[in-house]
Scaffold this motif. Structure first.
Motif, PDB file in Angstrom:
ATOM      1  N   LYS A  97      24.232 -14.481 -30.026  1.00  0.00           N
ATOM      2  CA  LYS A  97      23.818 -15.920 -30.228  1.00  0.00           C
ATOM      3  C   LYS A  97      23.773 -16.630 -28.822  1.00  0.00           C
ATOM      4  N   ALA A  98      24.825 -16.525 -28.260  1.00  0.00           N
ATOM      5  CA  ALA A  98      24.908 -17.526 -27.078  1.00  0.00           C
ATOM      6  C   ALA A  98      24.064 -16.948 -25.975  1.00  0.00           C
ATOM      7  N   ILE A  99      23.769 -15.809 -25.816  1.00  0.00           N
ATOM      8  CA  ILE A  99      22.681 -15.315 -24.901  1.00  0.00           C
ATOM      9  C   ILE A  99      21.277 -15.795 -25.228  1.00  0.00           C
ATOM     10  N   LYS A 100      21.043 -15.322 -26.605  1.00  0.00           N
ATOM     11  CA  LYS A 100      19.760 -16.108 -26.815  1.00  0.00           C
ATOM     12  C   LYS A 100      19.539 -17.455 -26.785  1.00  0.00           C
ATOM     13  N   ARG A 101      20.503 -18.146 -26.974  1.00  0.00           N
ATOM     14  CA  ARG A 101      20.067 -19.680 -26.755  1.00  0.00           C
ATOM     15  C   ARG A 101      20.157 -19.961 -24.989  1.00  0.00           C
ATOM     16  N   LEU A 102      20.956 -19.238 -24.294  1.00  0.00           N
ATOM     17  CA  LEU A 102      20.714 -19.499 -22.693  1.00  0.00           C
ATOM     18  C   LEU A 102      19.097 -19.061 -22.266  1.00  0.00           C
ATOM     19  N   TYR A 103      18.674 -18.066 -22.817  1.00  0.00           N
ATOM     20  CA  TYR A 103      17.416 -17.341 -22.341  1.00  0.00           C
ATOM     21  C   TYR A 103      16.306 -17.485 -23.504  1.00  0.00           C
ATOM     22  N   PRO A 104      15.796 -18.652 -23.787  1.00  0.00           N
ATOM     23  CA  PRO A 104      14.692 -18.526 -24.756  1.00  0.00           C
ATOM     24  C   PRO A 104      13.604 -17.914 -24.444  1.00  0.00           C
ATOM     25  N   GLY A 105      12.764 -17.249 -25.338  1.00  0.00           N
ATOM     26  CA  GLY A 105      11.474 -16.413 -25.063  1.00  0.00           C
ATOM     27  C   GLY A 105      11.820 -15.100 -24.377  1.00  0.00           C
ATOM     28  N   VAL A 106      13.081 -14.569 -24.111  1.00  0.00           N
ATOM     29  CA  VAL A 106      13.585 -13.291 -23.871  1.00  0.00           C
ATOM     30  C   VAL A 106      13.847 -12.748 -24.992  1.00  0.00           C
ATOM     31  N   THR A 107      13.365 -11.365 -25.012  1.00  0.00           N
ATOM     32  CA  THR A 107      13.695 -10.298 -26.242  1.00  0.00           C
ATOM     33  C   THR A 107      15.108  -9.675 -25.606  1.00  0.00           C
ATOM     34  N   PHE A 108      16.065  -9.432 -26.273  1.00  0.00           N
ATOM     35  CA  PHE A 108      16.998  -8.620 -26.074  1.00  0.00           C
ATOM     36  C   PHE A 108      17.394  -7.606 -26.847  1.00  0.00           C
ATOM     37  N   VAL A 109      17.660  -6.418 -26.376  1.00  0.00           N
ATOM     38  CA  VAL A 109      17.946  -5.333 -27.152  1.00  0.00           C
ATOM     39  C   VAL A 109      19.362  -4.742 -27.140  1.00  0.00           C
ATOM     40  N   TRP A 110      20.124  -4.454 -28.140  1.00  0.00           N
ATOM     41  CA  TRP A 110      21.468  -4.171 -27.881  1.00  0.00           C
ATOM     42  C   TRP A 110      21.553  -2.458 -27.811  1.00  0.00           C
ATOM     43  N   LEU A 111      22.277  -2.160 -26.720  1.00  0.00           N
ATOM     44  CA  LEU A 111      22.366  -0.615 -26.367  1.00  0.00           C
ATOM     45  C   LEU A 111      23.698  -0.216 -26.856  1.00  0.00           C
ATOM     46  N   MET A 112      23.920   0.864 -27.416  1.00  0.00           N
ATOM     47  CA  MET A 112      25.040   1.730 -27.823  1.00  0.00           C
ATOM     48  C   MET A 112      24.980   3.066 -27.766  1.00  0.00           C
ATOM     49  N   GLY A 113      26.059   3.477 -27.699  1.00  0.00           N
ATOM     50  CA  GLY A 113      26.320   5.147 -27.895  1.00  0.00           C
ATOM     51  C   GLY A 113      26.168   5.579 -29.151  1.00  0.00           C
ATOM     52  N   ALA A 114      26.002   6.813 -29.512  1.00  0.00           N
ATOM     53  CA  ALA A 114      26.052   7.239 -31.038  1.00  0.00           C
ATOM     54  C   ALA A 114      27.284   7.011 -31.614  1.00  0.00           C
ATOM     55  N   ASP A 115      28.287   7.316 -30.622  1.00  0.00           N
ATOM     56  CA  ASP A 115      29.769   6.891 -31.132  1.00  0.00           C
ATOM     57  C   ASP A 115      30.095   5.709 -31.793  1.00  0.00           C
ATOM     58  N   ASN A 116      29.215   4.654 -30.948  1.00  0.00           N
ATOM     59  CA  ASN A 116      29.596   3.406 -31.627  1.00  0.00           C
ATOM     60  C   ASN A 116      28.669   2.869 -32.890  1.00  0.00           C
ATOM     61  N   LEU A 117      27.615   3.496 -33.090  1.00  0.00           N
ATOM     62  CA  LEU A 117      27.113   3.732 -34.278  1.00  0.00           C
ATOM     63  C   LEU A 117      27.813   4.010 -35.625  1.00  0.00           C
ATOM     64  N   ALA A 118      28.535   5.151 -35.208  1.00  0.00           N
ATOM     65  CA  ALA A 118      29.320   5.801 -36.375  1.00  0.00           C
ATOM     66  C   ALA A 118      30.557   4.689 -36.950  1.00  0.00           C
ATOM     67  N   GLN A 119      30.923   3.979 -35.998  1.00  0.00           N
ATOM     68  CA  GLN A 119      31.642   2.860 -36.593  1.00  0.00           C
ATOM     69  C   GLN A 119      31.136   1.463 -36.524  1.00  0.00           C
ATOM     70  N   PHE A 120      29.995   1.201 -36.405  1.00  0.00           N
ATOM     71  CA  PHE A 120      29.388   0.103 -36.102  1.00  0.00           C
ATOM     72  C   PHE A 120      29.581  -0.983 -37.383  1.00  0.00           C
ATOM     73  N   HIS A 121      29.796  -0.523 -38.779  1.00  0.00           N
ATOM     74  CA  HIS A 121      30.241  -1.272 -40.013  1.00  0.00           C
ATOM     75  C   HIS A 121      31.508  -2.006 -40.115  1.00  0.00           C
ATOM     76  N   LEU A 122      32.278  -1.525 -38.855  1.00  0.00           N
ATOM     77  CA  LEU A 122      33.541  -2.284 -38.652  1.00  0.00           C
ATOM     78  C   LEU A 122      33.370  -3.339 -37.870  1.00  0.00           C
ATOM     79  N   TRP A 123      32.244  -3.579 -37.129  1.00  0.00           N
ATOM     80  CA  TRP A 123      32.041  -4.564 -36.152  1.00  0.00           C
ATOM     81  C   TRP A 123      31.988  -6.058 -36.945  1.00  0.00           C
ATOM     82  N   GLN A 124      32.332  -7.112 -36.608  1.00  0.00           N
ATOM     83  CA  GLN A 124      32.280  -8.493 -37.256  1.00  0.00           C
ATOM     84  C   GLN A 124      30.782  -8.806 -37.313  1.00  0.00           C
TER      85      GLN A 124
END
Length: 201
Positions: A97-124
């Motif tokens: 949210k903070a980065i998108k406010r700093l850079y209006p008009g820029v598209t951001f893609v979140w990158l992660m390894g497959a190990d992070n996707l496996a436990q992504f549901h634990l993230w806030q």
């Protein structure tokens, strides 16, 4: 050691790779280069975090991790940043949210390894992340099955982009995520520390 805010112009698609980078290693470099190529990104920014909320033990100093990451990651379209420290956020959803406010008009893609996707549901606020930000997932050793069957993958199955269309990830609008298989590196920060190759103190 502080760095200036990285430059980005409206219309660009920038990948964000977050982590403690304790230490940064060739595995991080490998997935970054693969992400640039396969997801059609203009740039990738590493977000070296002040600390990982899911880990009990704190990392090495921010200055040391930033300096080492800049030595390891040498690429004209990749920048190592302390954006998360600058925004004062600890959780990915708030950081985005903070980065998108700093850079209006820029598209951001979140990158992660497959190990992070496996436990992504634990993230806030993980559902909010998936709903508002395109996500690129890069396969790592031994984690493909767990990632594909994860809570996050099942919950957002309707928003999955075919690997053959991966270069459209930053332009398909969220929710949209893509899982790619690439030649893999099994480098691990944990293993590097266990071998004594990186001492936190």
């Amino acid at each position: 050691m502080r760095y200036e805010l990285p430059y980005a112009r409206p219309g660009q698609v920038i990948g964000l790779l977050g982590g403690s980078f304790d230490p940064a290693h060739e595995g991080h470099v490998h997935i970054t280069k693969m992400a640039l190529k396969r997801f059609g990104l203009d740039r990738v920014w590493w977000l070296v975090s002040p600390g990982n909320p899911l880990k009990e033990q704190g990392p090495a100093s921010m200055e040391r991790r930033l300096s080492h990451a800049r030595q390891i990651m040498q690429h004209p379209r990749v920048e190592v940043t302390d954006l998360e420290a600058r925004t004062g956020t600890r959780y990915t959803a708030a950081t985005l949210k903070a980065i998108k406010r700093l850079y209006p008009g820029v598209t951001f893609v979140w990158l992660m390894g497959a190990d992070n996707l496996a436990q992504f549901h634990l993230w806030q606020d993980w559902r909010e992340i998936m709903a508002t930000t395109p996500v690129g997932v890069i396969a790592r050793p031994g984690k493909r099955g767990a990632a594909r069957n994860s809570v996050a993958a099942q919950s957002f199955a309707h928003a999955k982009l075919a690997p053959g269309a991966s270069r459209l990830l930053g332009r398909c609008g969220a929710p949209c995520w893509c899982f790619i298989n690439v030649p893999m590196s099994d480098a691990s920060s944990t293993e590097i520390r266990a071998r004594g190759g990186w001492v936190r103190g």
